[in-house]
Design an enzyme around this catalytic site. Structure first.
Site, mmCIF file in Angstrom:
data_model
loop_
_atom_site.group_PDB
_atom_site.id
_atom_site.type_symbol
_atom_site.label_atom_id
_atom_site.label_comp_id
_atom_site.label_asym_id
_atom_site.label_seq_id
_atom_site.Cartn_x
_atom_site.Cartn_y
_atom_site.Cartn_z
ATOM 1 N N LYS A 254 18.951 48.760 -26.139
ATOM 2 C CA LYS A 254 17.640 49.408 -26.044
ATOM 3 C C LYS A 254 17.317 49.777 -24.602
ATOM 4 C CE LYS A 254 15.384 47.611 -30.160
ATOM 5 N NZ LYS A 254 14.210 46.930 -30.707
ATOM 6 N N LYS B 188 15.641 53.126 -37.816
ATOM 7 C CA LYS B 188 14.379 53.837 -38.067
ATOM 8 C C LYS B 188 13.884 54.576 -36.825
ATOM 9 C CE LYS B 188 11.888 49.477 -38.468
ATOM 10 N NZ LYS B 188 11.969 48.804 -37.192
ATOM 11 N N LYS C 63 24.753 52.080 -36.664
ATOM 12 C CA LYS C 63 23.851 51.477 -37.662
ATOM 13 C C LYS C 63 22.722 52.445 -38.012
ATOM 14 C CE LYS C 63 20.531 48.970 -36.475
ATOM 15 N NZ LYS C 63 19.528 48.085 -35.913
HETATM 16 P P1 TYM Z 1 13.748 45.722 -37.387
HETATM 17 O O1 TYM Z 1 12.335 46.103 -37.458
HETATM 18 O O2 TYM Z 1 14.672 46.503 -36.508
HETATM 19 O O3 TYM Z 1 14.402 45.737 -38.821
HETATM 20 C C1 TYM Z 1 13.794 45.043 -39.900
HETATM 21 C C2 TYM Z 1 14.850 44.391 -40.771
HETATM 22 O O4 TYM Z 1 15.751 45.375 -41.313
HETATM 23 C C3 TYM Z 1 17.089 45.012 -41.012
HETATM 24 N N1 TYM Z 1 17.860 46.249 -40.778
HETATM 25 C C4 TYM Z 1 18.951 46.602 -41.440
HETATM 26 N N2 TYM Z 1 19.626 46.014 -42.437
HETATM 27 C C5 TYM Z 1 20.715 46.665 -42.921
HETATM 28 N N3 TYM Z 1 21.154 47.856 -42.453
HETATM 29 C C6 TYM Z 1 20.500 48.490 -41.458
HETATM 30 N N4 TYM Z 1 20.929 49.662 -41.006
HETATM 31 C C7 TYM Z 1 19.340 47.860 -40.909
HETATM 32 N N5 TYM Z 1 18.460 48.210 -39.940
HETATM 33 C C8 TYM Z 1 17.561 47.211 -39.866
HETATM 34 C C9 TYM Z 1 16.992 44.172 -39.759
HETATM 35 O O5 TYM Z 1 18.120 43.355 -39.599
HETATM 36 C C10 TYM Z 1 15.732 43.389 -40.016
HETATM 37 O O6 TYM Z 1 15.991 42.292 -40.851
HETATM 38 N N6 TYM Z 1 13.696 41.724 -34.409
HETATM 39 C C11 TYM Z 1 13.437 42.200 -35.751
HETATM 40 C C12 TYM Z 1 12.029 41.964 -36.245
HETATM 41 C C13 TYM Z 1 11.543 40.559 -36.157
HETATM 42 C C14 TYM Z 1 11.931 39.480 -36.967
HETATM 43 C C15 TYM Z 1 11.150 38.376 -36.532
HETATM 44 C C16 TYM Z 1 12.822 39.346 -38.025
HETATM 45 C C17 TYM Z 1 10.623 40.101 -35.268
HETATM 46 N N7 TYM Z 1 10.357 38.765 -35.513
HETATM 47 C C18 TYM Z 1 11.288 37.111 -37.120
HETATM 48 C C19 TYM Z 1 12.943 38.095 -38.604
HETATM 49 C C20 TYM Z 1 12.185 36.994 -38.172
HETATM 50 C C21 TYM Z 1 13.685 43.703 -35.794
HETATM 51 O O7 TYM Z 1 13.610 44.382 -34.817
HETATM 52 O O8 TYM Z 1 13.882 44.183 -37.043
#
Ligand code: TYM
Length: 344
Positions: A119, A205, A202
């Site tokens: 990032k 969003k 990957k």
């Molecule tokens: P974020 O917002 O990027 O994504 C949310 C969730 O979606 C999953 N994900 C995917 N799974 C499969 N294929 C993909 N291409 C894909 N893109 C995203 C992510 O693995 C995630 O589970 N740091 C985290 C948010 C967060 C969090 C937490 C998660 C903050 N605090 C506490 C769990 C527990 C994040 O940026 O996810």
């Protein structure tokens, strides 16, 4: 010693950032697991707006996206009567615990985080915030506040979960058992959905370069289908699951199909044997569209009544605060803070 959570069920916590538009990657990797497991665990699902501001956000868009993500949790099948849905910034304990944990997290651990490096590389060096660097500590706070045993996430969060475990173990070692040490819950298929335009990356969003990169949960259904029909494949002809990087596009389509239909790999390969990529794409598009159709109908229903969502989030903040404050109180005692000041 086991940590008292006051419930016979184990806990789950997870969250999604309200940045960009949620993709089928978010759904297949995270949301669909949450829905499936919500009855088995005492579940907490937050919209992590405090994580979103680690990179620049437009305030009005952030507000709108925060509500959109919460509504998508419900539209995906999270029942707010069963699971707690809340907005991270509504529960100040997240920020407070994050600060404390920052003081127990060596910089070297954060320097190893690949998501920070990725990032940060996308921004000008002098605009990369300290918040982006400390992001994994806030994530550890999210999880540890709820004494979560399991954290259902996609594969890209594995390293953050490792750090959370390290921070919890370090704190427990220094002050005695305080936190449950959480386990990642990462599914075998669907944990890493790849970009349709470039299957070596990957699906994300926040990708802005190509309109053919991702299928978004709120995409027009014809448009979603078109994007899948245009997905990058290769010049081979046989349709099978493979680790060959040259064939990542076909493998990605098969993985999406497998995750949605729940069929075993050999049955899927047999089904597509002798068929061309056109058929594969059409059938993947069909299962994706049939997955999105009811979700979007439910989304429209939820958003037609803003007061309903306000109510869910208010109740969620109440429930989440009760649990989070219990852990925070214990942590403050452990590190040596005075009891809360009360007006005489
Ligand atoms: P974020 O917002 O990027 O994504 C949310 C969730 O979606 C999953 N994900 C995917 N799974 C499969 N294929 C993909 N291409 C894909 N893109 C995203 C992510 O693995 C995630 O589970 N740091 C985290 C948010 C967060 C969090 C937490 C998660 C903050 N605090 C506490 C769990 C527990 C994040 O940026 O996810």
């Amino acid at each position: 010693m086991t940590i008292e959570t006051g419930s016979s069920k184990q806990r789950v916590l997870s969250g999604i950032q309200p940045s960009g538009n949620l993709t089928i990657g978010n759904y297949l990797g995270a949301l669909s697991q949450w829905v499936k497991e919500q009855h088995r665990y005492e579940s907490y699902f937050c919209v992590v707006d405090m994580h979103a501001i680690t990179v620049p956000q437009d305030p009005a868009t952030l507000r709108e996206k925060t509500r959109e993500v919460a509504a998508l949790y419900i539209a995906s099948g999270i029942d707010p009567q069963v699971a707690t849905i809340f907005v991270q910034s509504h529960v100040p304990a997240h920020a407070e615990l994050a600060w404390i944990l920052n003081c127990f997290t060596p910089i070297g651990w954060l320097n190893r985080m690949t998501q920070f490096k990725d990032k940060a590389a996308k921004q000008q060096a002098d605009t990369v915030s300290a918040g982006l660097f400390n992001y994994p500590v806030l994530m550890a706070a999210d999880i540890l506040l709820y004494q979560a045993h399991q954290v259902p996430v996609g594969d890209d969060q594995r390293q953050h979960l490792e750090l959370t475990r390290d921070v919890a173990q370090r704190f427990n070692y220094l002050y005695g058992e305080t936190f449950v040490v959480p386990e990642p819950m990462i599914r075998e298929t669907g944990a890493r959905v790849m970009g349709l335009d470039d299957p070596t990356k990957k699906m994300s969003k926040s990708e802005v370069d190509s309109q053919y990169h991702a299928v978004y949960l709120l995409d027009d259904l014809d448009w979603a289908s078109k994007k899948i029909m245009r997905a990058k494949t290769d010049s081979y002809t046989d349709i099978r699951f493979t680790n060959d990087p040259e064939r990542a596009g076909v493998n990605n389509l098969l993985e999406i199909y497998a995750t949605i239909t729940g069929q075993p790999h050999d049955a899927i390969e047999a089904h597509f044997a002798g068929k061309g990529y056109g058929v594969l794409k059409r059938e993947v598009a069909e299962v994706v569209v049939e997955m999105l159709r009811p979700l979007q109908a439910r989304y429209r229903e939820i958003t037609s009544d803003p007061a309903y969502l306000d109510g869910v989030l208010a109740q969620g903040a109440e429930r989440a605060s009760t649990v989070a404050e219990r852990t925070l109180k214990l942590v403050k005692e452990r590190v040596g803070f005075l009891p809360p000041y009360r007006r005489p």
